[in-house]
Design an enzyme around this catalytic site. Structure first.
Site, mmCIF file in Angstrom:
data_model
loop_
_atom_site.group_PDB
_atom_site.id
_atom_site.type_symbol
_atom_site.label_atom_id
_atom_site.label_comp_id
_atom_site.label_asym_id
_atom_site.label_seq_id
_atom_site.Cartn_x
_atom_site.Cartn_y
_atom_site.Cartn_z
ATOM 1 C CG ASP A 148 39.328 35.143 32.653
ATOM 2 O OD1 ASP A 148 39.873 34.085 32.298
ATOM 3 O OD2 ASP A 148 39.639 35.758 33.691
ATOM 4 C CG HIS A 187 49.403 33.042 35.106
ATOM 5 N ND1 HIS A 187 49.205 34.354 35.406
ATOM 6 C CD2 HIS A 187 48.866 32.327 36.134
ATOM 7 C CE1 HIS A 187 48.585 34.451 36.581
ATOM 8 N NE2 HIS A 187 48.358 33.239 37.046
ATOM 9 C CB ILE A 188 50.514 31.253 28.337
ATOM 10 C CG1 ILE A 188 49.438 30.193 28.164
ATOM 11 C CG2 ILE A 188 51.675 30.719 29.160
ATOM 12 C CD1 ILE A 188 49.941 28.985 27.361
ATOM 13 C CD GLU A 204 38.925 42.480 34.741
ATOM 14 O OE1 GLU A 204 37.876 42.038 34.243
ATOM 15 O OE2 GLU A 204 39.530 41.914 35.666
ATOM 16 C CG LEU A 261 35.177 29.551 39.419
ATOM 17 C CD1 LEU A 261 33.904 28.868 39.898
ATOM 18 C CD2 LEU A 261 36.039 28.553 38.646
ATOM 19 C CB SER A 262 36.374 34.764 35.231
ATOM 20 O OG SER A 262 36.900 35.906 34.671
ATOM 21 C CB SER A 263 32.575 36.787 39.614
ATOM 22 O OG SER A 263 33.636 37.348 40.335
HETATM 23 C C1 GLA Z 1 43.002 35.599 35.128
HETATM 24 C C2 GLA Z 1 43.030 36.560 33.948
HETATM 25 C C3 GLA Z 1 43.204 35.810 32.619
HETATM 26 C C4 GLA Z 1 44.378 34.841 32.687
HETATM 27 C C5 GLA Z 1 44.322 33.986 33.954
HETATM 28 C C6 GLA Z 1 45.556 33.137 34.134
HETATM 29 O O1 GLA Z 1 41.858 34.801 35.079
HETATM 30 O O2 GLA Z 1 41.841 37.313 33.894
HETATM 31 O O3 GLA Z 1 43.362 36.726 31.576
HETATM 32 O O4 GLA Z 1 45.590 35.516 32.602
HETATM 33 O O5 GLA Z 1 44.152 34.769 35.115
HETATM 34 O O6 GLA Z 1 45.674 32.218 33.115
#
Ligand code: GLA
Length: 385
Positions: free
Chosen positions: A172, A34-35, A160, A124-126
């Protein structure tokens, strides 16, 4: 993944002819949570699971999208793309096509079939995996592969943000586009300066722990945290000229924090500044093979995400607590946006099976359903296969 099966499904759906195949990974983040929207540093890597895709150019401007993971198929014209709720997952590819058109890249109609092996809603960022898959298809099919990976990451993030409406940072998309086998990526999200660091965990291994608590409804909380950070930044700016919270070092923050009267807002800012400092220390520890130090930093990061940033929840806290109380686990923390999804743990290789059964049992006893464990390597970014 049975790629031959996917090919025959493609032919069934769209008929015979030439095809191109692609793979786009998902990602984990070792530390720096979250940074990426606070100008901080992050330490992610691409992993071996992700989204496979097959594409074929058409002679018109029609986009046909099918997925083996969802029943819904989408047929649309690329001349007039807009977000449509009923298009569900199809909005991500549509967003990327739209963004690439807007930027003047070549693109016309395509038939596309995708299939992912990323657990659903696991954090996991699908979504970024799918975005980069489509971006790379358009890069290869229409632009001779000339668009840089960083540009593909940036335009996918914008798709996005603007098209889908989730205000995510760049982490991501960057990790998925720029992933490298056995390397973590130390990325400065303010400047996009990056470095690859050997992901050498000595006699330890990374275990991904999926809580199976879906990250549903988390997007609104995500946007809320972003707004809270913006609020903290606005207050600090009244006293010091900065562009992002993570430009403050710990001493500066400690001096300025009294100006932030609302406790919640102060806690969010405190997390951001200290987490950024942890990323610096964690990358040094990884470079120097000090895996115990890295593990300790993971533990501290989770605590901060739980108590200050408040994005964990009972499932993530339970699984991380169980992992951290196992003797041969060096450290564990949630990874990604939080509110469910996955955590990561660094575990002594020889104890992995025992670790999984220990944590699995503790989790099920408390939460009532099973967690899932994935041991996978750090791998290359989105590519044609
Ligand atoms: C999600 C967002 C990222 C990031 C994380 C937290 O995965 O897509 O950009 O902010 O949360 O670190």
């Amino acid at each position: 993944m049975d790629i031959n099966l996917l090919k025959s499904r493609f032919y069934e759906l769209y008929g015979d002819g030439d095809i191109d195949m692609f793979f786009s990974p998902s990602r984990i983040n070792l530390i720096g949570e979250h940074i990426d929207y606070n100008g901080g540093k992050v330490l992610p890597g691409a992993i071996q699971i992700g989204t496979y895709g097959i594409a074929r150019k058409r002679g018109d401007n029609i986009l046909r999208l099918a997925s083996e993971n969802f029943d819904l198929k989408v047929v649309t014209c690329i001349d007039n793309l807009r977000y449509e709720k009923e298009h569900n997952w199809g909005n991500y590819p549509k967003g990327v096509v739209h963004e690439m058109k807007t930027r003047g890249y070549n693109v016309s109609g395509m038939d596309i079939l995708v299939k992912g092996n990323i657990p659903n809603g696991a954090g996991l960022s699908s979504s970024a995996s799918l975005e980069l898959l489509i971006a790379e298809m358009i890069n290869v099919l229409f632009n001779e592969g000339n668009i840089s990976k960083i540009e593909l990451a940036k335009l996918s993030q914008r798709a996005e943000n603007q098209f889908v409406g989730v205000n995510c940072g760049i982490m991501d998309q960057f990790a998925i586009a720029m992933g490298k086998k056995n390397k973590a990526i130390l990325l400065d999200t303010d400047t996009l300066v990056y470095d690859y660091i050997d992901m050498d965990l000595k006699d330890n291994i990374l275990v991904i722990m999926n809580t199976n608590k879906r990250r549903e409804l988390s997007d609104s909380k995500y946007n809320e945290r972003r707004m809270e950070c913006d609020r903290a930044l606005e207050i600090i700016k009244g006293h010091k000229d900065i562009d992002y919270l993570c430009q403050l070092n710990i001493d500066e923050f400690e001096q300025l924090k009294t100006h932030i009267k609302e406790e919640n807002i102060r806690k969010r800012a405190e997390h951001a500044v200290y987490e950024n400092d942890r990323v610096n220390r964690a990358s040094e520890a990884l470079i120097h093979g000090e895996i115990e130090v890295l593990g300790e930093l993971l533990k501290q990061s989770h605590k901060s995400l739980r108590d200050l940033y408040e994005v964990t929840g009972i499932e993530l806290d339970t699984i991380v607590f169980a992992a951290n109380s196992y003797d041969h686990c060096l450290g564990a923390r949630m990874t990604g946006a939080g509110f469910g999804g996955c955590a990561v743990a660094i575990v002594k290789k020889t104890y992995v099976d025992d670790f999984i059964s220990y944590v699995g049992k503790a989790y099920k006893e408390k939460i009532g359903y099973d967690a899932e464990f994935i041991v996978t390597g750090i791998d290359d970014g989105t590519r044609q296969i």
